[in-house]
Motif scaffolding. Structure first.
Motif, short mmCIF file in Angstrom:
data_model
loop_
_atom_site.label_atom_id
_atom_site.label_comp_id
_atom_site.label_asym_id
_atom_site.label_seq_id
_atom_site.Cartn_x
_atom_site.Cartn_y
_atom_site.Cartn_z
N ALA A 177 18.96 -20.31 0.54
CA ALA A 177 17.43 -21.05 1.56
C ALA A 177 17.67 -20.05 2.63
CB ALA A 177 18.19 -22.14 1.87
N ILE A 178 18.65 -19.90 3.32
CA ILE A 178 19.08 -18.58 4.20
C ILE A 178 18.13 -17.36 3.81
CG2 ILE A 178 19.61 -17.19 5.91
CD1 ILE A 178 22.09 -19.74 6.22
N ALA A 179 18.59 -16.47 2.64
CA ALA A 179 17.85 -16.31 2.06
C ALA A 179 17.00 -15.50 1.54
CB ALA A 179 19.08 -15.29 1.30
N ALA A 180 16.21 -17.22 1.57
CA ALA A 180 14.96 -17.13 1.64
C ALA A 180 14.28 -17.00 2.33
CB ALA A 180 14.33 -17.98 0.51
N GLY A 181 14.67 -18.02 3.35
CA GLY A 181 13.82 -18.34 4.62
C GLY A 181 13.68 -16.87 5.12
N ALA A 182 14.64 -16.09 5.33
CA ALA A 182 14.36 -14.59 5.85
C ALA A 182 13.46 -13.21 5.37
CB ALA A 182 15.90 -13.72 5.92
N VAL A 183 12.79 -13.48 4.48
CA VAL A 183 12.18 -12.70 3.91
C VAL A 183 10.58 -13.54 3.56
CG1 VAL A 183 13.86 -11.23 2.65
CG2 VAL A 183 12.78 -12.80 1.04
N ASN A 184 10.62 -14.56 3.86
CA ASN A 184 9.07 -15.45 2.82
C ASN A 184 8.74 -16.07 4.24
OD1 ASN A 184 8.90 -15.53 -0.36
ND2 ASN A 184 11.44 -15.51 0.41
N ASP A 185 7.42 -15.69 4.72
CA ASP A 185 7.30 -16.46 6.10
C ASP A 185 6.87 -17.79 6.24
OD1 ASP A 185 6.91 -13.87 7.05
OD2 ASP A 185 4.96 -13.11 6.01
N GLY A 186 6.23 -18.33 6.86
CA GLY A 186 5.90 -19.68 7.54
C GLY A 186 6.95 -20.52 7.37
N ASP A 187 6.48 -22.11 7.37
CA ASP A 187 7.60 -23.26 7.06
C ASP A 187 8.76 -23.00 5.74
OD1 ASP A 187 8.94 -25.60 6.76
OD2 ASP A 187 7.34 -26.28 7.95
N LEU A 188 9.48 -22.79 5.51
CA LEU A 188 10.69 -22.41 4.90
C LEU A 188 9.91 -23.90 4.00
CD1 LEU A 188 12.84 -20.81 3.20
CD2 LEU A 188 14.46 -21.78 4.91
N TRP A 189 10.19 -25.23 4.98
CA TRP A 189 10.19 -26.69 3.72
C TRP A 189 9.14 -25.88 2.31
CZ3 TRP A 189 14.14 -29.41 2.46
CH2 TRP A 189 13.76 -30.85 1.26
N ASP A 190 8.09 -25.16 2.64
CA ASP A 190 6.57 -25.53 1.69
C ASP A 190 7.01 -25.23 0.57
OD1 ASP A 190 5.34 -26.51 3.49
OD2 ASP A 190 3.79 -24.13 4.06
N TYR A 191 8.62 -24.23 0.63
CA TYR A 191 8.83 -23.85 -1.06
C TYR A 191 9.35 -24.82 -1.69
CZ TYR A 191 7.72 -19.04 1.31
OH TYR A 191 6.53 -18.54 2.10
N PHE A 192 10.40 -25.87 -0.76
CA PHE A 192 10.83 -26.66 -1.40
C PHE A 192 9.76 -27.91 -1.49
CE2 PHE A 192 14.07 -24.55 0.72
CZ PHE A 192 15.37 -24.66 -0.15
N GLU A 193 8.46 -28.65 -1.19
CA GLU A 193 8.06 -29.45 -1.80
C GLU A 193 6.97 -28.90 -2.15
OE1 GLU A 193 6.95 -32.23 -1.32
OE2 GLU A 193 9.10 -32.57 0.83
N ARG A 194 7.11 -27.29 -2.96
CA ARG A 194 6.18 -26.97 -3.97
C ARG A 194 4.83 -26.14 -3.87
NH1 ARG A 194 7.80 -30.85 -8.90
NH2 ARG A 194 9.87 -31.55 -9.15
N ARG A 195 4.37 -26.03 -2.54
CA ARG A 195 3.42 -25.92 -1.75
C ARG A 195 3.49 -24.40 -1.92
NH1 ARG A 195 4.03 -31.04 2.12
NH2 ARG A 195 5.51 -29.41 2.92
N LYS A 196 4.09 -23.77 -2.09
CA LYS A 196 4.52 -22.42 -1.93
C LYS A 196 5.27 -21.63 -2.72
CE LYS A 196 2.74 -21.25 2.96
NZ LYS A 196 3.94 -20.37 3.75
N THR A 197 5.29 -20.46 -3.36
CA THR A 197 6.75 -20.02 -3.97
C THR A 197 7.14 -18.87 -3.64
OG1 THR A 197 5.02 -20.82 -5.92
CG2 THR A 197 6.81 -18.81 -6.44
N LEU A 198 8.18 -18.36 -4.13
CA LEU A 198 9.24 -17.12 -3.33
C LEU A 198 8.37 -16.14 -3.61
CD1 LEU A 198 12.89 -18.11 -3.07
CD2 LEU A 198 11.18 -18.77 -1.48
N GLN A 199 8.79 -15.00 -2.73
CA GLN A 199 8.17 -14.06 -3.16
C GLN A 199 9.64 -13.04 -2.99
OE1 GLN A 199 4.75 -13.16 -4.15
NE2 GLN A 199 4.87 -15.16 -3.80
#
Lengths: 394, 394
Positions: free
Chosen positions: A106-128
């Motif tokens: 999650a840290i590695a993802a948060g380091a390179v994906n903008d915005g609120d990290l929790w959005d990726y867990f709530e399926r509102r955004k997809t990791l790039q």
């Protein structure tokens, strides 16, 4: 069999003394890294010291972030993301079990994906993308060491959510079975239950022609059960039994066992509510949920198609003699033996064994369908979920 | 369990219609490629036309090299290397079975490694890299689609040699079971035998504590046998049976089944001499050699350790009822059933069935130990090899 794509690039480095390769393997990717662990047993055992020496020798500098705990927290992840960004680190090295690894992912993802990290867990955004992650595994359980999964608990809720992405696969994972000798029996048992659940979630599918992966799943479960018994019969320091369990736990979740099939995953969702509300260990929650889920299936669907897989599971995995039982009896006998196995390694099999307040069942049954009905082997709505929690309360 | 490293980066794209992704997947790596195949059935079936359309759509240009034949030849490989160098191509796309894929791997290696390519097969040099290779599999057999192996026949000898390197792993492999419907039964049977041999070579190990991979090997073999029977009982166009065989054949040789163990591989070496001197299909040669190799082991080593694995193979894979046989009897019954299975799918099980001139046994027994004794489960010198060829002659 369903069409599928399969590619797992994680390099596994398995066996005695392999933790000493941590520096060399990390240096392939980065010279400045975040070293992430609980700060507990891995420090006391001297493992962290060994890892640091290995990093030093390879010319890798690190910043340390400790404090990972079971059901890893979003707040610590956010702290890690800030450190990685501020210190301009290029890599996250996790030392620990599924919690440390998922926190690192999650840290590695948060380091390179903008915005609120929790959005990726709530399926509102997809990791790039994500920073590369390496792992040194000390608890065989989650299979996170080569999986696409990452499960984090957001304390503001609390919510426990999984995020799945190919960017979550570690670039390498170091696995020395000796590092697992000193695990408390409860953690060993939770790990065994978790890896069995990972296989069972894949095994219970409506896909009819997946014999090859059925055989792999059944064989993996038998190997885990036999070697689990060995460890719990005085084999805490039995290298071979620990090695079988550790490697099986990785393969259980590396994706190969669900090629061509659609797994179920309702039991994981049902447990996530237990973990979120009561902070119960994931493996312990699964040992409570899975028998209840199986019983619900036996009771709800007496079709030959459904019952034959439940019976096959009993015969092939639990050694029930198919010649002496009808399908329904065989399935129930299999569940009985599974419960006995869980009990024999010290796992709870009912909500009361884990002091779960059953008055909150309706609340959990409502929360669990947050994204809609759960499960694929059998679609479950809130009412079904409540019935399964009730079976776990019996 | 032995220490091991495992990493398989090949992307598998499996299922109906997947050949239409060839262009898209290739374009990730290159715009100018060598398209390599036999020029036979894949042209007649229209597959090559489909692949070319897919390449065109993705903006990929190709030079074509056809003429691959079973036991692929070094002379064609050298021709391919020259084309790749002269035309400045960046990628080799193989369409076919193990022969086309191995030929493509050798071309990809020859394009970037200096000197005489045969030196790499004679173990005088080690690969330093290779062009990326993609595959579209039409014959499930060799498992070369995600393996590190590459086997080529040098006509000046003739010698058949394998070269193993991580650089040999394809970057992607496209596997559509429908493409295998039209295979001649003999090729289907050779493929089934080859993949079974790949698993058995790994299964027969002296490593004592590899229960998890034992289970995976046994389960894979059972699935292959059951689905092989289906195909040979009017199921030529049975998608699911073809899919089970195809995926099992890839996993058989992708490396996961030999994690932590040392395989044997003497039977492969013994067959390579048959193939080199008599140009017999690899699978057919293995169907002759493997029963003889097993019998030799049963006769030569009556130790409990050795016999228990031979007996376990019979019980777990061939359904021999362990309760009614002693270990030696069980092992022999297993071999008997294996021979019957091979016969039932039209494979030879004796040298005479393939019109092999047994007067050349002493020559083959000498050639096979070119690099020294063969095998690991049991080390074989020239005398042992001769005895095994003699058992195959009975």
């Amino acid at each position: 069999m369903q069409n599928f794509e399969y590619c797992n690039k994680t390099k596994i480095i398995f066996g005695r003394g392999t933790e000493n390769q941590a520096g060399k393997e990390t240096a392939i990717f980065a010279r400045r890294i975040l070293l992430h662990h609980s700060g507990g047993s891995a420090v006391r055992s001297g493992l962290i010291e060994n890892v640091k020496n290995s990093l030093k020798e390879a010319g890798v500098a690190w910043v340390e972030l400790t404090g990972v705990q079971p059901n890893p927290r979003l707040s610590l992840v956010k702290e890690g993301v800030d450190i990685v960004k501020n210190e301009k680190l290029d890599f996250v090295l996790a030392v620990g079990g599924g919690s440390a690894i998922d926190s690192a992912k999650a840290i590695a993802a948060g380091a390179v994906n903008d915005g609120d990290l929790w959005d990726y867990f709530e399926r509102r955004k997809t990791l790039q993308g994500a920073l590369p992650v390496g792992t040194i595994v000390t608890i065989p359980a989650a299979g996170s060491e080569s999986s696409t999964s990452c499960v984090i608990t957001n304390e503001e809720g609390p919510w426990k959510r999984g995020m799945h992405s190919v960017f979550n696969r570690p670039v390498f994972s170091i696995m020395n079975p000796e590092l697992t000798y000193s695990l408390p029996p409860f953690q060993t048992a939770c790990g065994i239950t978790d890896m069995m659940a990972h296989i069972m979630e894949r095994y219970f599918t409506r896909e009819q022609h997946v014999e090859f992966t059925d055989e792999l799943c059944e064989g993996a479960l038998r190997a885990i059960i036999r070697n689990g018994r060995k460890i719990f019969s005085g084999g805490e320091n039995n290298y071979d039994a620990r090695a079988e369990i550790m490697w099986a736990g990785a393969v259980a979740h590396n994706g190969i066992l669900d090629t061509g099939r659609i797994g179920d995953w309702a039991s994981h969702a049902l447990d996530h509510e237990l973990s979120a509300l009561f902070d119960i260990a994931h493996g312990a929650g699964l040992a409570i949920i899975f028998p209840a889920w199986l019983k619900y299936n036996v009771n709800e669907d007496s079709s030959l198609e459904s019952m034959s897989r439940l019976a096959r599971f009993a015969v092939k995995v639990w050694g029930v003699d198919g010649a002496f039982y009808d399908y329904r009896q065989a399935a129930l006998e299999g569940i009985f033996r599974m419960e006995n196995f869980f009990k024999s390694i010290g796992m709870p099999t009912r909500l009361k064994d884990a002091n779960i307040d059953t008055s909150r069942i309706p609340e959990m049954a409502k929360r669990v369908v947050h994204f809609g009905p759960i499960g694929n082997y059998r679609k479950l709505d809130s009412k079904d979920a409540q019935a399964i929690y009730n079976l776990a309360a019996e």
